[in-house]
Design a protein around this motif. Structure first.
Motif, PDB file in Angstrom:
ATOM      1  N   PHE A 150       0.828  -1.200   0.000  1.00 43.43           N
ATOM      2  CA  PHE A 150       0.000   0.000   0.000  1.00 43.43           C
ATOM      3  C   PHE A 150       0.867   1.257   0.000  1.00 43.43           C
ATOM      4  N   VAL A 151       1.903   1.271   0.830  1.00 40.96           N
ATOM      5  CA  VAL A 151       2.789   2.432   0.896  1.00 40.96           C
ATOM      6  C   VAL A 151       3.514   2.632  -0.442  1.00 40.96           C
ATOM      7  N   LEU A 152       3.967   1.564  -1.056  1.00 41.64           N
ATOM      8  CA  LEU A 152       4.623   1.663  -2.361  1.00 41.64           C
ATOM      9  C   LEU A 152       3.659   2.198  -3.421  1.00 41.64           C
ATOM     10  N   ALA A 153       2.434   1.682  -3.433  1.00 35.03           N
ATOM     11  CA  ALA A 153       1.436   2.171  -4.390  1.00 35.03           C
ATOM     12  C   ALA A 153       1.107   3.640  -4.128  1.00 35.03           C
ATOM     13  N   LEU A 154       1.068   4.018  -2.863  1.00 32.40           N
ATOM     14  CA  LEU A 154       0.807   5.405  -2.508  1.00 32.40           C
ATOM     15  C   LEU A 154       1.925   6.317  -3.006  1.00 32.40           C
ATOM     16  N   PHE A 155       3.178   5.903  -2.820  1.00 34.47           N
ATOM     17  CA  PHE A 155       4.303   6.693  -3.319  1.00 34.47           C
ATOM     18  C   PHE A 155       4.251   6.836  -4.831  1.00 34.47           C
TER      19      PHE A 155
END
Length: 128
Positions: free
Chosen positions: A114-119
């Motif tokens: 999720f954090v990677l997709a958010l970035f």
């Protein structure tokens, strides 16, 4: 002056676009000057241009045209990220209630994804 003309004829030999025939003529000289080898761009010069741009913000008439949209953009993105994290947290809680206990390790994989997709989303859409 040498001129280069691109083909503007259809397969039957007729002029495909008679009004655009003049627009298709470009000069070879303008093509030769499109690439200037004296303007070498390096990563260091790119950082220099960033600092030159920051220096331009200090000019009296530009502050409102730079800072106000930037602050609005930061505010909108912060609110969207906060809402997205809250929604993802509630999804994780819902998912943990539905799956067996031996699959509880999935949240350790889903949070970094999720954090990677958010970035990625923020990186590609912040300047739109």
């Amino acid at each position: 002056m040498d001129m280069v003309q691109f083909s503007n004829y259809s397969a039957r030999g007729r002029l495909a676009n008679p009004t655009g025939a003049i627009a298709d003529i470009i000069s070879a000289q303008s093509l030769a000057t499109a690439y200037d080898p004296t303007m070498a761009v390096t990563p260091v010069s790119g950082a220099g241009y960033l600092f030159m741009g920051v220096g331009l913000i200090r000019q009296p008439g530009l502050k409102r045209f730079v800072l106000i949209p930037l602050l609005i953009n930061i505010l909108v993105f912060s609110a969207a990220i906060y809402y997205g994290v809250l929604q993802f947290e509630s999804f994780i809680v819902w998912m943990e209630s539905k799956i067996p206990s031996w699959l509880q390790w999935l949240d350790w994989i889903l949070w970094p994804m999720f954090v990677l997709a958010l970035f990625i989303v923020v990186f590609y859409s912040f300047t739109l």
